[in-house]
Scaffold this active site. Structure first.
Site, PDB file in Angstrom:
ATOM      1  CG  HIS A 238      47.479  61.793  29.884  1.00 47.88           C
ATOM      2  ND1 HIS A 238      47.457  60.735  29.015  1.00 47.88           N
ATOM      3  CD2 HIS A 238      48.062  61.334  31.021  1.00 47.88           C
ATOM      4  CE1 HIS A 238      48.005  59.671  29.607  1.00 47.88           C
ATOM      5  NE2 HIS A 238      48.374  60.010  30.815  1.00 47.88           N
TER       6      HIS A 238
ATOM      7  NE  ARG B 166      47.595  67.919  16.855  1.00 44.86           N
ATOM      8  CZ  ARG B 166      48.321  68.225  15.773  1.00 44.86           C
ATOM      9  NH1 ARG B 166      49.493  68.783  15.875  1.00 44.86           N
ATOM     10  NH2 ARG B 166      47.859  67.971  14.566  1.00 44.86           N
TER      11      ARG B 166
HETATM   12  P1  NAD Z   1      46.587  54.383  21.677  1.00 40.76           P
HETATM   13  O1  NAD Z   1      46.592  55.167  20.391  1.00 40.76           O
HETATM   14  O2  NAD Z   1      47.853  53.848  22.181  1.00 40.76           O
HETATM   15  O3  NAD Z   1      45.574  53.134  21.522  1.00 40.76           O
HETATM   16  C1  NAD Z   1      44.308  53.295  20.930  1.00 40.76           C
HETATM   17  C2  NAD Z   1      43.536  51.998  21.140  1.00 40.76           C
HETATM   18  O4  NAD Z   1      42.223  52.177  20.658  1.00 40.76           O
HETATM   19  C3  NAD Z   1      44.115  50.793  20.398  1.00 40.76           C
HETATM   20  O5  NAD Z   1      44.190  49.697  21.277  1.00 40.76           O
HETATM   21  C4  NAD Z   1      43.100  50.539  19.279  1.00 40.76           C
HETATM   22  O6  NAD Z   1      42.976  49.142  18.973  1.00 40.76           O
HETATM   23  C5  NAD Z   1      41.826  51.067  19.892  1.00 40.76           C
HETATM   24  N1  NAD Z   1      40.816  51.572  18.971  1.00 40.76           N
HETATM   25  C6  NAD Z   1      41.004  52.214  17.786  1.00 40.76           C
HETATM   26  N2  NAD Z   1      39.833  52.588  17.253  1.00 40.76           N
HETATM   27  C7  NAD Z   1      38.867  52.198  18.137  1.00 40.76           C
HETATM   28  C8  NAD Z   1      37.448  52.339  18.158  1.00 40.76           C
HETATM   29  N3  NAD Z   1      36.795  52.962  17.180  1.00 40.76           N
HETATM   30  N4  NAD Z   1      36.769  51.825  19.208  1.00 40.76           N
HETATM   31  C9  NAD Z   1      37.427  51.190  20.219  1.00 40.76           C
HETATM   32  N5  NAD Z   1      38.779  51.034  20.242  1.00 40.76           N
HETATM   33  C10 NAD Z   1      39.485  51.542  19.217  1.00 40.76           C
HETATM   34  O7  NAD Z   1      45.836  55.286  22.743  1.00 40.76           O
HETATM   35  P2  NAD Z   1      46.012  55.417  24.309  1.00 40.76           P
HETATM   36  O8  NAD Z   1      46.033  54.066  24.933  1.00 40.76           O
HETATM   37  O9  NAD Z   1      45.013  56.418  24.740  1.00 40.76           O
HETATM   38  O10 NAD Z   1      47.453  56.044  24.482  1.00 40.76           O
HETATM   39  C11 NAD Z   1      47.779  57.210  23.746  1.00 40.76           C
HETATM   40  C12 NAD Z   1      48.273  58.375  24.590  1.00 40.76           C
HETATM   41  O11 NAD Z   1      48.306  59.548  23.785  1.00 40.76           O
HETATM   42  C13 NAD Z   1      47.377  58.723  25.731  1.00 40.76           C
HETATM   43  O12 NAD Z   1      48.227  58.920  26.797  1.00 40.76           O
HETATM   44  C14 NAD Z   1      46.671  60.020  25.362  1.00 40.76           C
HETATM   45  O13 NAD Z   1      46.846  61.011  26.364  1.00 40.76           O
HETATM   46  C15 NAD Z   1      47.366  60.542  24.171  1.00 40.76           C
HETATM   47  N6  NAD Z   1      46.440  60.813  23.045  1.00 40.76           N
HETATM   48  C16 NAD Z   1      45.285  61.546  23.196  1.00 40.76           C
HETATM   49  C17 NAD Z   1      44.427  61.756  22.102  1.00 40.76           C
HETATM   50  C18 NAD Z   1      43.153  62.525  22.260  1.00 40.76           C
HETATM   51  O14 NAD Z   1      43.050  63.389  23.110  1.00 40.76           O
HETATM   52  N7  NAD Z   1      42.129  62.215  21.446  1.00 40.76           N
HETATM   53  C19 NAD Z   1      44.755  61.256  20.858  1.00 40.76           C
HETATM   54  C20 NAD Z   1      45.940  60.544  20.751  1.00 40.76           C
HETATM   55  C21 NAD Z   1      46.753  60.324  21.838  1.00 40.76           C
END
Ligand code: NAD
Ligand code: ZN
Length: 246
Positions: A118, A60
């Site tokens: 998180h 990751r």
């Molecule tokens: P999620 O994947 O459930 O939702 C992502 C949201 O972002 C969706 O509603 C989608 O429509 C929207 N989206 C997608 N592309 C976008 C863009 N370019 N601009 C604006 N909006 C956009 O994510 P979540 O609600 O954060 O829940 C996922 C869980 O998993 C969290 O608890 C998090 O800790 C973890 N997570 C973290 C990462 C990371 O660190 N980058 C990645 C994946 C998941």
């Protein structure tokens, strides 16, 4: 709308990092389609086989390192630096907000106002010294604590973990005191983080949802900005003009 309008909390989710290419955990192409979290992302898996869990988290880390913060991350970092009362509360563990700040100012980011609900891929923790930063690269600098010998655990809120109460309290305090609450790229389904949205509403904040689509909590927002974080954050939140020279 401007960053001068008062205290703002940006509440970010996986969608915030989508344009950077960080894979989501759920949905199409999501990590949990490929890997069982029971084997890689819970305390029990770590106790059974720490090496396997650390290998997974190194993958990751390497993936995130191959991605870069985008214009939206850089813009939030610039807003925070501009002195406006801007806090970021993130569900992401990728460290992109801090990296954008570090790359922009060339100095360690002031992480006080980036609350990582998180945890972070860039910290490990052990029973004796708590959480410590590890920015070594794809690989962890070390896998065992030099003091107590324990296997170092990624400082991430895994499945079946509870959130750090102090971190959650800090997020709640920022949200209770904000005038504007902007949810960016979160589907608002992961609790207790998702509960911060009704909290902001109940505390009387002006509510903006920035997302490419509606979510189950869209009805709690006063404004719905449909588009991407990389486009809309710089466009809708102009940086405050520098104060004129005396
Ligand atoms: P999620 O994947 O459930 O939702 C992502 C949201 O972002 C969706 O509603 C989608 O429509 C929207 N989206 C997608 N592309 C976008 C863009 N370019 N601009 C604006 N909006 C956009 O994510 P979540 O609600 O954060 O829940 C996922 C869980 O998993 C969290 O608890 C998090 O800790 C973890 N997570 C973290 C990462 C990371 O660190 N980058 C990645 C994946 C998941
Ligand atoms: Zn130790």
């Amino acid at each position: 709308m401007s960053a001068r309008d008062g205290r703002i909390v940006f509440f970010t989710g996986a969608g915030m990092s989508a344009e950077s290419g960080v894979p989501t955990y759920r949905g199409r192409g999501g990590i949990w389609g490929q890997y069982r979290w029971e084997d890689f992302a819970c305390q029990r898996a770590f106790e059974r086989d720490p090496e396997k869990v650390l290998d997974f988290h190194e993958q990751r880390r390497a993936h995130v390192l191959a991605c870069a913060p985008h214009a939206g991350h850089r813009h939030l970092a610039a807003l925070q630096r501009s002195g406006a009362g801007v806090a970021v509360v993130t569900q992401n563990t990728d460290g992109m907000h801090q990296r954008a700040a570090r790359e922009a100012c060339g100095a360690p980011a002031d992480v006080r106002d980036v609350v990582e609900l998180h945890g972070s891929l860039w910290r490990v923790r052990c029973p004796c010294s708590g959480a410590v930063e590890d920015l070594a690269g794809g690989r962890y600098a070390r896998r065992r604590c030099e003091t107590c010998g324990a296997a170092l655990r990624p400082d991430i809120v895994w499945f079946e973990d509870t959130l750090d109460a102090r971190v959650l309290a800090r997020a709640e305090a920022l949200i209770r005191g904000c005038e504007l609450f902007v949810a960016v790229g979160t589907s608002a389904v992961v609790y207790p983080a998702a509960g911060l949205i009704p909290l902001a509403r109940a505390a009387g904040a002006r509510m903006i949802e920035l997302n490419v689509e509606d979510t189950g909590m869209s009805h709690l927002f006063h404004e719905h900005w449909r588009g991407t974080a990389g486009d809309l954050l710089p466009e809708r939140f102009p940086l405050p003009e520098p104060a004129p020279a005396p």
